[in-house]
Design an enzyme around this catalytic site. Sequence first.
Site, PDB file in Angstrom:
ATOM      1  N   HIS A   1       0.830  -1.223   0.000  1.00  0.00           N
ATOM      2  CA  HIS A   1       0.000   0.000   0.000  1.00  0.00           C
ATOM      3  C   HIS A   1       0.855   1.261   0.000  1.00  0.00           C
ATOM      4  O   HIS A   1       0.447   2.291   0.532  1.00  0.00           O
ATOM      5  CB  HIS A   1      -0.945   0.036   1.211  1.00  0.00           C
ATOM      6  CG  HIS A   1      -1.671  -1.244   1.457  1.00  0.00           C
ATOM      7  ND1 HIS A   1      -2.869  -1.555   0.840  1.00  0.00           N
ATOM      8  CD2 HIS A   1      -1.350  -2.324   2.217  1.00  0.00           C
ATOM      9  CE1 HIS A   1      -3.260  -2.751   1.246  1.00  0.00           C
ATOM     10  NE2 HIS A   1      -2.351  -3.250   2.062  1.00  0.00           N
TER      11      HIS A   1
ATOM     12  N   SER B   1      15.316  21.805 -15.463  1.00  0.00           N
ATOM     13  CA  SER B   1      14.143  22.630 -15.724  1.00  0.00           C
ATOM     14  C   SER B   1      14.607  23.958 -16.309  1.00  0.00           C
ATOM     15  O   SER B   1      15.669  24.466 -15.951  1.00  0.00           O
ATOM     16  CB  SER B   1      13.388  22.865 -14.416  1.00  0.00           C
ATOM     17  OG  SER B   1      12.602  24.028 -14.518  1.00  0.00           O
TER      18      SER B   1
ATOM     19  N   LYS C   1      16.314  21.750 -10.151  1.00  0.00           N
ATOM     20  CA  LYS C   1      15.690  20.506 -10.598  1.00  0.00           C
ATOM     21  C   LYS C   1      16.629  19.539 -11.314  1.00  0.00           C
ATOM     22  O   LYS C   1      17.481  19.946 -12.096  1.00  0.00           O
ATOM     23  CB  LYS C   1      14.545  20.831 -11.560  1.00  0.00           C
ATOM     24  CG  LYS C   1      13.346  21.407 -10.871  1.00  0.00           C
ATOM     25  CD  LYS C   1      12.495  20.293 -10.298  1.00  0.00           C
ATOM     26  CE  LYS C   1      11.120  20.801  -9.974  1.00  0.00           C
ATOM     27  NZ  LYS C   1      10.094  20.151 -10.705  1.00  0.00           N
TER      28      LYS C   1
ATOM     29  N   ASN D   1      15.387  16.199 -13.195  1.00  0.00           N
ATOM     30  CA  ASN D   1      14.158  15.450 -13.434  1.00  0.00           C
ATOM     31  C   ASN D   1      14.392  14.061 -14.028  1.00  0.00           C
ATOM     32  O   ASN D   1      15.286  13.872 -14.845  1.00  0.00           O
ATOM     33  CB  ASN D   1      13.249  16.233 -14.385  1.00  0.00           C
ATOM     34  CG  ASN D   1      12.795  17.539 -13.771  1.00  0.00           C
ATOM     35  OD1 ASN D   1      12.645  17.640 -12.558  1.00  0.00           O
ATOM     36  ND2 ASN D   1      12.597  18.545 -14.611  1.00  0.00           N
TER      37      ASN D   1
ATOM     38  N   GLU E   1      10.042   8.816 -16.792  1.00  0.00           N
ATOM     39  CA  GLU E   1       8.678   9.305 -17.066  1.00  0.00           C
ATOM     40  C   GLU E   1       8.258   8.997 -18.502  1.00  0.00           C
ATOM     41  O   GLU E   1       7.106   8.633 -18.765  1.00  0.00           O
ATOM     42  CB  GLU E   1       8.589  10.805 -16.796  1.00  0.00           C
ATOM     43  CG  GLU E   1       8.650  11.120 -15.308  1.00  0.00           C
ATOM     44  CD  GLU E   1       8.682  12.613 -15.000  1.00  0.00           C
ATOM     45  OE1 GLU E   1       8.589  12.951 -13.817  1.00  0.00           O
ATOM     46  OE2 GLU E   1       8.821  13.425 -15.927  1.00  0.00           O
TER      47      GLU E   1
ATOM     48  N   TYR F   1      -7.519 -13.115 -46.973  1.00  0.00           N
ATOM     49  CA  TYR F   1      -6.880 -11.798 -46.880  1.00  0.00           C
ATOM     50  C   TYR F   1      -7.881 -10.678 -47.124  1.00  0.00           C
ATOM     51  O   TYR F   1      -8.720 -10.756 -48.021  1.00  0.00           O
ATOM     52  CB  TYR F   1      -5.732 -11.689 -47.896  1.00  0.00           C
ATOM     53  CG  TYR F   1      -5.077 -10.313 -47.871  1.00  0.00           C
ATOM     54  CD1 TYR F   1      -4.061 -10.029 -46.964  1.00  0.00           C
ATOM     55  CD2 TYR F   1      -5.510  -9.290 -48.716  1.00  0.00           C
ATOM     56  CE1 TYR F   1      -3.485  -8.774 -46.901  1.00  0.00           C
ATOM     57  CE2 TYR F   1      -4.934  -8.028 -48.664  1.00  0.00           C
ATOM     58  CZ  TYR F   1      -3.927  -7.777 -47.759  1.00  0.00           C
ATOM     59  OH  TYR F   1      -3.359  -6.519 -47.701  1.00  0.00           O
TER      60      TYR F   1
ATOM     61  N   GLN G   1      -3.403  -4.560 -43.904  1.00  0.00           N
ATOM     62  CA  GLN G   1      -2.276  -3.648 -44.130  1.00  0.00           C
ATOM     63  C   GLN G   1      -2.081  -2.738 -42.913  1.00  0.00           C
ATOM     64  O   GLN G   1      -0.990  -2.235 -42.673  1.00  0.00           O
ATOM     65  CB  GLN G   1      -2.541  -2.811 -45.390  1.00  0.00           C
ATOM     66  CG  GLN G   1      -1.449  -1.824 -45.727  1.00  0.00           C
ATOM     67  CD  GLN G   1      -1.606  -1.298 -47.148  1.00  0.00           C
ATOM     68  OE1 GLN G   1      -1.422  -2.031 -48.103  1.00  0.00           O
ATOM     69  NE2 GLN G   1      -1.959  -0.036 -47.276  1.00  0.00           N
TER      70      GLN G   1
ATOM     71  N   LYS H   1       0.720  -2.778 -39.797  1.00  0.00           N
ATOM     72  CA  LYS H   1       2.130  -2.393 -39.831  1.00  0.00           C
ATOM     73  C   LYS H   1       2.522  -1.158 -39.033  1.00  0.00           C
ATOM     74  O   LYS H   1       3.360  -1.238 -38.137  1.00  0.00           O
ATOM     75  CB  LYS H   1       2.585  -2.240 -41.275  1.00  0.00           C
ATOM     76  CG  LYS H   1       2.535  -3.561 -42.001  1.00  0.00           C
ATOM     77  CD  LYS H   1       3.057  -3.502 -43.401  1.00  0.00           C
ATOM     78  CE  LYS H   1       2.764  -4.829 -44.059  1.00  0.00           C
ATOM     79  NZ  LYS H   1       1.295  -5.145 -44.127  1.00  0.00           N
TER      80      LYS H   1
HETATM   81  N1  ARG Z   1       0.486  -3.922 -48.753  1.00  0.00           N
HETATM   82  C1  ARG Z   1      -0.301  -5.080 -48.553  1.00  0.00           C
HETATM   83  C2  ARG Z   1      -0.385  -5.407 -47.083  1.00  0.00           C
HETATM   84  O1  ARG Z   1       0.365  -4.882 -46.356  1.00  0.00           O
HETATM   85  C3  ARG Z   1       0.287  -6.221 -49.304  1.00  0.00           C
HETATM   86  C4  ARG Z   1      -0.675  -7.285 -49.695  1.00  0.00           C
HETATM   87  C5  ARG Z   1      -1.522  -6.805 -50.789  1.00  0.00           C
HETATM   88  N2  ARG Z   1      -2.414  -7.826 -51.226  1.00  0.00           N
HETATM   89  C6  ARG Z   1      -3.533  -7.527 -51.901  1.00  0.00           C
HETATM   90  N3  ARG Z   1      -4.268  -8.501 -52.242  1.00  0.00           N
HETATM   91  N4  ARG Z   1      -3.850  -6.294 -52.189  1.00  0.00           N
HETATM   92  O2  ARG Z   1      -1.225  -6.144 -46.626  1.00  0.00           O
END
Ligand code: ARG
Length: 458
Positions: A155, A276, A282, A284, A289, A316, A321, A324
Amino acid sequence: MKLWGGRFTANTDQAVQDFNESLSFDRRLYKQDIAGSIAHVTMLAKQKILSEEDRDAIIAGLNGIKDDIENGTLAIEGDYEDIHSFVESNLTERIGEAGKRLHTGRSRNDQVALDMKMYVRDEILETDELLKHLLEVLLKLMEEHTETYMPGFTHLQKAQPTTLAHHLGAYFEMFKRDRGRLHDVYERLNYCPLGSGALAGTTYPLDRNYTARLLGFYGATLNSMDSVSDRDYLIEYLDALSIIMMHLSRFSEEVILWNSNEYRFVELDDAYSTGSSIMPQKKNPDIAELVRGKTGRVYGALMSLLTTMKGLPLAYDKDMQEDKELSFDAIDTTKDCLKLFADMLDTMKFRKDVMEASAKRGFTNATDAADYLVNRGVPFRDAHGIVGQLVLKCIKQGIALDDLPLDAYKEICPVFEADIYAAVSLKTCVEKRVTMGAPGSEAMQVVIARYKNYLENV
Ligand code: ARG
């Protein structure tokens, strides 16, 4: 520059091209994309689907592209849809006809699935290295601080005395489990999707296990629809990264507390703290953080991908996409945090005297005073009450149990003798705690030896 112009009569609208493209962020997959293509054509030639001359021309062209990217003569940019189009178009420009045969028996769906898996695989290994380095720093500190006494908290109130080695050991356990999680993700992901085609395999006689082995996978995946639509491994990796960040964030929070004017348990190295612009006094804990703060964006990437995937029909869909950008950010962020945190920890000074004084002041030895009475026949509940009265006395006088005169002890309970001081000394309190996993140095040495052995072997 498109891979699919054939059935279209009008050009893509520029806004659509911009909205659709992924080259600006999947460019970082160029190495994996090229390695995957080299393995693919090697297999195609072995299966007599491609001539050896074409194979050699393609491999030389792909290696040339990789070299030029790396020596800075080829920039990954332009109106290409993605890294796959970029590499393939460049290849055909370089070697002509043969370049157009690269994509035989392959779809961008299995290609991108492969690239991402290989990328995640590499990143898992790098994350693991950084975790291992952090564990090495922790173990070094643990060895130095088996007798650095400090209060243990529950605590956020001082509870029982422990040592810095013991406290740091808790983080050793956490980051060790994190490595285990990464290992598990790796083991599950390491099957190769290449050869799954768009979703339903292909009519060419591909040798998928051969390609898989060339690329260091344990084998080929077993369902082509799952292969092109599976992002579980990335979600699992983001989950592992989120837990790493959660651990780093808790640790950061403690560093911030310990560095505060009230605690003064640690002093951050000048190189790992900031000042600071207005308050000259200071120093920091910005790094800690920021690590705590960046945890949010890593969790964000995990939630984002889980949400992206939740309603996708097989196989798919372009939604994928979106796996990423935020993932790349989460991976970069966690790696940066691991590195900086380890360096900050490595250069931090622990104020043994302040920690020890703090452990003394907080009545962390009150349980031990009660245990003293229990060992001399007083029932625990009574002992608890007696020590409670002693604590009250001490609070009134602003002293520790260690400093209360024996008369004062005896006034409340005559069972106390002069050996009470040894019994409640910080050292005794800690050293008596010898159960497995406890802070007593005997128990601690056993654990430290196991950790050493672990770091030598894993
Ligand atoms: N840039 C696409 C991705 O990251 C690649 C695959 C594209 N495939 C498609 N059928 N358009 O998913």
